[in-house]
Design a protein around this motif. Structure first.
Motif, short mmCIF file in Angstrom:
data_model
loop_
_atom_site.label_atom_id
_atom_site.label_comp_id
_atom_site.label_asym_id
_atom_site.label_seq_id
_atom_site.Cartn_x
_atom_site.Cartn_y
_atom_site.Cartn_z
N PHE A 74 0.85 -1.18 0.00
CA PHE A 74 0.00 0.00 0.00
C PHE A 74 0.89 1.23 0.00
O PHE A 74 1.53 1.54 1.01
CB PHE A 74 -0.91 0.01 1.24
N GLY A 75 0.96 1.91 -1.13
CA GLY A 75 1.71 3.16 -1.23
C GLY A 75 0.87 4.30 -0.70
O GLY A 75 -0.26 4.51 -1.11
N MET A 76 1.44 5.04 0.23
CA MET A 76 0.72 6.14 0.88
C MET A 76 0.86 7.43 0.08
O MET A 76 1.90 7.67 -0.52
CB MET A 76 1.30 6.38 2.27
N PRO A 77 -0.16 8.27 0.10
CA PRO A 77 -0.04 9.58 -0.56
C PRO A 77 0.94 10.45 0.22
O PRO A 77 0.94 10.45 1.45
CB PRO A 77 -1.46 10.14 -0.52
N GLY A 78 1.78 11.20 -0.51
CA GLY A 78 2.82 11.97 0.15
C GLY A 78 2.48 13.42 0.44
O GLY A 78 3.10 14.05 1.28
N GLN A 79 1.49 13.97 -0.25
CA GLN A 79 1.16 15.38 -0.03
C GLN A 79 0.47 15.58 1.32
O GLN A 79 -0.34 14.75 1.75
CB GLN A 79 0.25 15.90 -1.14
N ASP A 80 0.78 16.69 1.95
CA ASP A 80 0.21 17.00 3.27
C ASP A 80 -1.31 16.94 3.29
O ASP A 80 -1.90 16.46 4.25
CB ASP A 80 0.65 18.40 3.73
N ARG A 81 -1.95 17.40 2.24
CA ARG A 81 -3.41 17.48 2.26
C ARG A 81 -4.10 16.12 2.23
O ARG A 81 -5.31 16.03 2.44
CB ARG A 81 -3.91 18.34 1.11
N PHE A 82 -3.34 15.03 2.00
CA PHE A 82 -3.93 13.69 2.01
C PHE A 82 -3.53 12.88 3.24
O PHE A 82 -3.78 11.69 3.32
CB PHE A 82 -3.54 12.93 0.74
#
Length: 178
Positions: A74-82
């Motif tokens: 499971f690759g996690m989203p890296g942008q702060d807003r996610f």
């Protein structure tokens, strides 16, 4: 059960890091199935020059290590807003890989803090973006990592290199279980 009659085990592995550290690329390079990606065009200035898309929910891939073990990635989203997605995605995770770009070490801090807060065992994988070169001690010091957190270097674009990272994580998890 698999063909030999042995039970098949599955592990949920999280691939995390800051935006642009290579989690989508790693999942893509190592997955034996066509990975699921939830990429969308970037709507804010990219932290990485030339980057035009970002993960907005997760990446998903799978790799069979042997006749008894399958890893679900499971690759996690890296942008702060996610970041609100991280807690549900970490639920049930066996372990994690934190991707680090030596050009932006601060991007890994949220992932490390979050995994430590969830008591999720992890290793750090330094993705090769061509520099700057930093020693392991320098990276550990800047990220305040103890000696118990394994660190490996790799290239997320390369299947064998990404597989090596997953094997290092499994060895770390096995060592903790003893």
């Amino acid at each position: 059960m698999n063909r030999a009659g042995a039970h098949l085990s599955a592990m949920k592995i999280v691939v995390a890091g800051g935006s642009g550290t290579g989690s989508t690329t790693m999942v893509r390079s190592v997955s034996e199935i066509r990975p699921l990606h939830t990429e969308e065009p970037i709507s804010a200035p990219a932290a990485v020059p030339g980057r035009t898309v970002t993960t907005v929910a997760l990446d998903f891939g799978r790799i069979t290590l042997d006749e008894r073990m399958v890893l679900h990635l499971f690759g996690m989203p890296g942008q702060d807003r996610f970041r609100f997605l991280w807690d549900p995605l970490l639920d049930g995770a066996t372990g994690a890989v934190v991707l680090v770009d030596t050009r932006a070490l601060d991007a890994a801090r949220f992932a490390i803090d979050c995994l430590q807060g969830h008591d999720t065992p992890f290793i750090v994988a330094v993705n090769d973006f061509g520099g700057p070169l930093r020693s392991e001690d320098e990276i550990r010091g800047e990220l305040t990592l103890g000696p118990g957190v394994p660190m490996v270097e790799f290239d997320a674009r390369d299947h064998s290199s990404s597989k090596f990272v997953l094997i290092a994580l499994i060895k770390h998890l096995e060592g903790r279980a003893l």
